[in-house]
Enzyme design. Structure first.
Site, mmCIF file in Angstrom:
data_model
loop_
_atom_site.group_PDB
_atom_site.id
_atom_site.type_symbol
_atom_site.label_atom_id
_atom_site.label_comp_id
_atom_site.label_asym_id
_atom_site.label_seq_id
_atom_site.Cartn_x
_atom_site.Cartn_y
_atom_site.Cartn_z
ATOM 1 N N ASP A 1 -1.712 3.642 -4.747
ATOM 2 C CA ASP A 1 -2.534 2.800 -3.877
ATOM 3 C C ASP A 1 -2.046 1.362 -3.755
ATOM 4 O O ASP A 1 -1.895 0.857 -2.637
ATOM 5 C CB ASP A 1 -3.995 2.807 -4.330
ATOM 6 C CG ASP A 1 -4.909 2.199 -3.291
ATOM 7 O OD1 ASP A 1 -4.822 2.611 -2.117
ATOM 8 O OD2 ASP A 1 -5.701 1.307 -3.638
ATOM 9 N N GLY B 1 -4.806 8.994 5.184
ATOM 10 C CA GLY B 1 -4.947 10.388 5.563
ATOM 11 C C GLY B 1 -3.658 11.082 5.933
ATOM 12 O O GLY B 1 -3.676 12.237 6.375
ATOM 13 N N SER B 2 -2.525 10.403 5.751
ATOM 14 C CA SER B 2 -1.238 11.018 6.097
ATOM 15 C C SER B 2 -0.735 11.968 5.021
ATOM 16 O O SER B 2 0.260 12.668 5.226
ATOM 17 C CB SER B 2 -0.188 9.930 6.364
ATOM 18 O OG SER B 2 -0.013 9.106 5.224
ATOM 19 N N GLY B 3 -1.387 11.988 3.854
ATOM 20 C CA GLY B 3 -1.009 12.931 2.809
ATOM 21 C C GLY B 3 -0.179 12.355 1.691
ATOM 22 O O GLY B 3 0.490 13.099 0.969
ATOM 23 N N LYS B 4 -0.230 11.039 1.500
ATOM 24 C CA LYS B 4 0.578 10.404 0.454
ATOM 25 C C LYS B 4 0.207 10.919 -0.934
ATOM 26 O O LYS B 4 1.080 11.270 -1.731
ATOM 27 C CB LYS B 4 0.410 8.880 0.516
ATOM 28 C CG LYS B 4 0.829 8.239 1.815
ATOM 29 C CD LYS B 4 0.730 6.728 1.756
ATOM 30 C CE LYS B 4 -0.707 6.259 1.579
ATOM 31 N NZ LYS B 4 -1.554 6.593 2.746
ATOM 32 N N SER B 5 -1.091 10.938 -1.227
ATOM 33 C CA SER B 5 -1.530 11.347 -2.565
ATOM 34 C C SER B 5 -1.262 12.825 -2.820
ATOM 35 O O SER B 5 -0.872 13.219 -3.926
ATOM 36 C CB SER B 5 -3.020 11.040 -2.745
ATOM 37 O OG SER B 5 -3.264 9.653 -2.655
ATOM 38 N N GLU C 1 -5.618 9.006 -6.842
ATOM 39 C CA GLU C 1 -6.793 9.428 -6.074
ATOM 40 C C GLU C 1 -6.370 10.416 -4.995
ATOM 41 O O GLU C 1 -5.490 10.125 -4.178
ATOM 42 C CB GLU C 1 -7.475 8.207 -5.453
ATOM 43 C CG GLU C 1 -8.812 8.507 -4.792
ATOM 44 C CD GLU C 1 -8.691 8.842 -3.319
ATOM 45 O OE1 GLU C 1 -9.513 9.643 -2.834
ATOM 46 O OE2 GLU C 1 -7.774 8.321 -2.656
ATOM 47 N N HIS D 1 0.845 -1.193 0.000
ATOM 48 C CA HIS D 1 0.000 0.000 0.000
ATOM 49 C C HIS D 1 0.881 1.244 0.000
ATOM 50 O O HIS D 1 1.766 1.393 0.844
ATOM 51 C CB HIS D 1 -0.905 0.003 1.233
ATOM 52 C CG HIS D 1 -1.782 1.222 1.317
ATOM 53 N ND1 HIS D 1 -2.714 1.533 0.354
ATOM 54 C CD2 HIS D 1 -1.837 2.217 2.238
ATOM 55 C CE1 HIS D 1 -3.327 2.653 0.682
ATOM 56 N NE2 HIS D 1 -2.812 3.092 1.816
ATOM 57 N N ARG E 1 19.176 13.335 15.431
ATOM 58 C CA ARG E 1 19.271 14.661 14.822
ATOM 59 C C ARG E 1 20.362 14.684 13.757
ATOM 60 O O ARG E 1 20.274 15.422 12.774
ATOM 61 C CB ARG E 1 19.577 15.706 15.907
ATOM 62 C CG ARG E 1 18.440 15.986 16.856
ATOM 63 C CD ARG E 1 17.355 16.807 16.188
ATOM 64 N NE ARG E 1 17.830 18.120 15.780
ATOM 65 C CZ ARG E 1 17.801 19.193 16.552
ATOM 66 N NH1 ARG E 1 17.311 19.103 17.778
ATOM 67 N NH2 ARG E 1 18.241 20.355 16.112
#
Length: 316
Positions: A182, A161-165, A207, A143, A251
Site C-alpha cells: 500500500d 481494484g487492478s489486482g495488485k494485492s 490487504e 502507492h 509487439r
C-alpha cells in the site's frame, strides 16, 4: 517530503551504540537540522572541529582539544565563541576525554548540546555521518506493493481494484518476498539508489479484497518478509477499456518506459490486465527480462538484427 532531526532525537537514537553522555547544554535538545538542497557549499553533517567551515555536529578528538589547550586565553575564548556562534546541532568529545570547563560553561550558556563518548573520533564521525545522511535523505511514499522478485526490488502499481494485492499474494505463494503493501517509503541513499522500506504500522501486512488484512509472516513464515530492498523495476497494471492493438514495434519490445522517482528514472513495464492472463507468470517474466537487459541481453534487439541480416542476404 521534508525531513529533519533534533539533537534529542539524534542522541536517543545513537546513545546506546556510541555510549553517549549528555554533559552540557541540555536545554538545546530541540535544536534541529533539516534536509538541505544539493548545494556543495552547505555545511557537512558531521566532522572534526572546523571553525572556518563548521559542521552540523562538531567532533572534538585528542588533537582538537590539544590545539585548544595550545591557544592563549584570548585566542581560546575567541575560538570557543566561534564554535558556539554558528549554532551546531551538537558538540561531541571522543575517547571519554574530560570536557574543558570553559567549553562546558559556554555550551550551557548558549544551550549547545555537548556529548561525550568513549568511541574514537573516526568511529563517531562514521556513525553520525551515516545516520544523519540516511535520516535526512530525500524520501517519498508511493502507492503500490513493493516486493523482492528474483532478488531485485519490484514495485507493483496500478489503479485501485487492478489486482495488485492478489498478484502479490500469488507471488508470495511462488516463493517471492513482501517488503511493503500500500504505502512503501523510498529513500534516495545514493545518487543512483532508492531504498524501499515499510512503515512500521504496515509491517508484515497485506490487504486483499474479500479476505481483509493478512499477516504474511504468520501465513508464509519469516522468509516471506523482507525488511528493505533497492527499487530496480516498476510493473504497472492497467485495465484497457478495449482490446489493445499494439503496434508492431510494441509487439517486439513490449510496453516499457520509465518513471521519475525523486532524482532517478526507474525502468517501468506496463502489463494489461485482462481475463485469462496469468499476471504472476508475466510479472516474473518481466523481472527476468529486466535482469537480462541490465546484462546487455535484449531479445527484441537480437530478433531485429537477425531479421535485418536475413533481408540483406536475400536482397539481390
Amino acid at each position: 517530503m521534508n525531513t529533519s532531526i533534533t539533537a534529542r532525537e539524534l542522541f536517543d537514537q545513537q546513545r546506546d551504540k556510541l555510549a553517549l553522555r549528555w554533559v552540557a547544554g541540555q536545554k538545546g535538545e530541540h535544536r534541529e537540522i533539516q534536509a538541505g538542497s544539493n548545494n556543495a557549499r552547505r555545511p557537512s553533517l558531521a566532522g572534526y572541529l572546523n571553525v572556518i567551515y563548521p559542521n552540523k555536529v562538531q567532533i572534538l578528538g585528542t588533537e582538537e582539544l590539544a590545539w585548544l589547550d595550545s591557544l592563549d586565553a584570548r585566542q581560546r575564548w575567541e575560538t570557543i565563541e566561534k564554535i558556539i556562534q554558528v549554532q551546531p546541532l551538537a558538540l561531541a568529545i571522543s575517547k571519554n576525554q574530560s570536557c574543558p570547563e570553559d567549553l562546558g560553561a559556554a555550551a550551557d550558556e548558549s544551550n549547545t548540546p555537548l556529548w561525550i563518548s568513549p568511541k574514537r573520533g573516526h568511529e563517531l564521525l562514521n556513525h553520525l555521518s551515516y545516520h544523519l545522511a540516511r535520516t535526512l535523505a530525500p524520501r517519498v511514499t508511493l502507492h503500490g506493493v513493493f516486493m523482492e522478485i528474483y532478488s531485485i526490488g519490484v514495485l507493483i502499481t496500478g489503479e485501485a481494484g487492478s489486482g495488485k494485492s492478489e498478484l502479490a499474494l500469488e507471488l508470495l505463494s511462488r516463493g517471492h518476498r513482501l517488503v511493503a503493501d500500500d504505502a512503501p517509503e523510498f529513500t534516495q541513499i545514493a545518487p543512483d539508489v532508492l531504498d524501499g522500506t515499510c512503515p512500521e504500522l504496515l509491517q508484515d501486512l497485506l490487504e486483499v479484497r474479500g479476505l481483509g488484512v493478512l499477516n504474511v509472516r504468520d501465513m508464509f513464515g519469516d522468509t516471506a518478509v523482507k525488511k528493505n530492498k533497492y527499487l530496480r523495476l516498476i510493473v504497472h497494471l492497467t485495465r484497457p477499456m478495449t482490446e489493445p492493438t499494439p503496434s508492431g514495434y510494441e509487439r517486439l519490445t513490449g510496453d516499457s518506459g520509465s518513471r521519475h522517482v525523486l532524482d532517478l528514472d526507474v525502468p517501468l513495464i506496463t502489463l494489461p490486465v485482462m481475463p485469462g492472463r496469468n499476471l504472476a507468470v508475466l510479472t516474473e517474466a518481466a523481472t527476468r527480462l529486466h535482469i537480462l537487459r541490465t546484462k546487455g541481453i535484449d531479445p527484441a534487439a537480437m530478433f531485429i538484427a537477425r531479421h535485418s541480416n536475413l533481408l540483406e542476404r536475400r536482397t539481390p
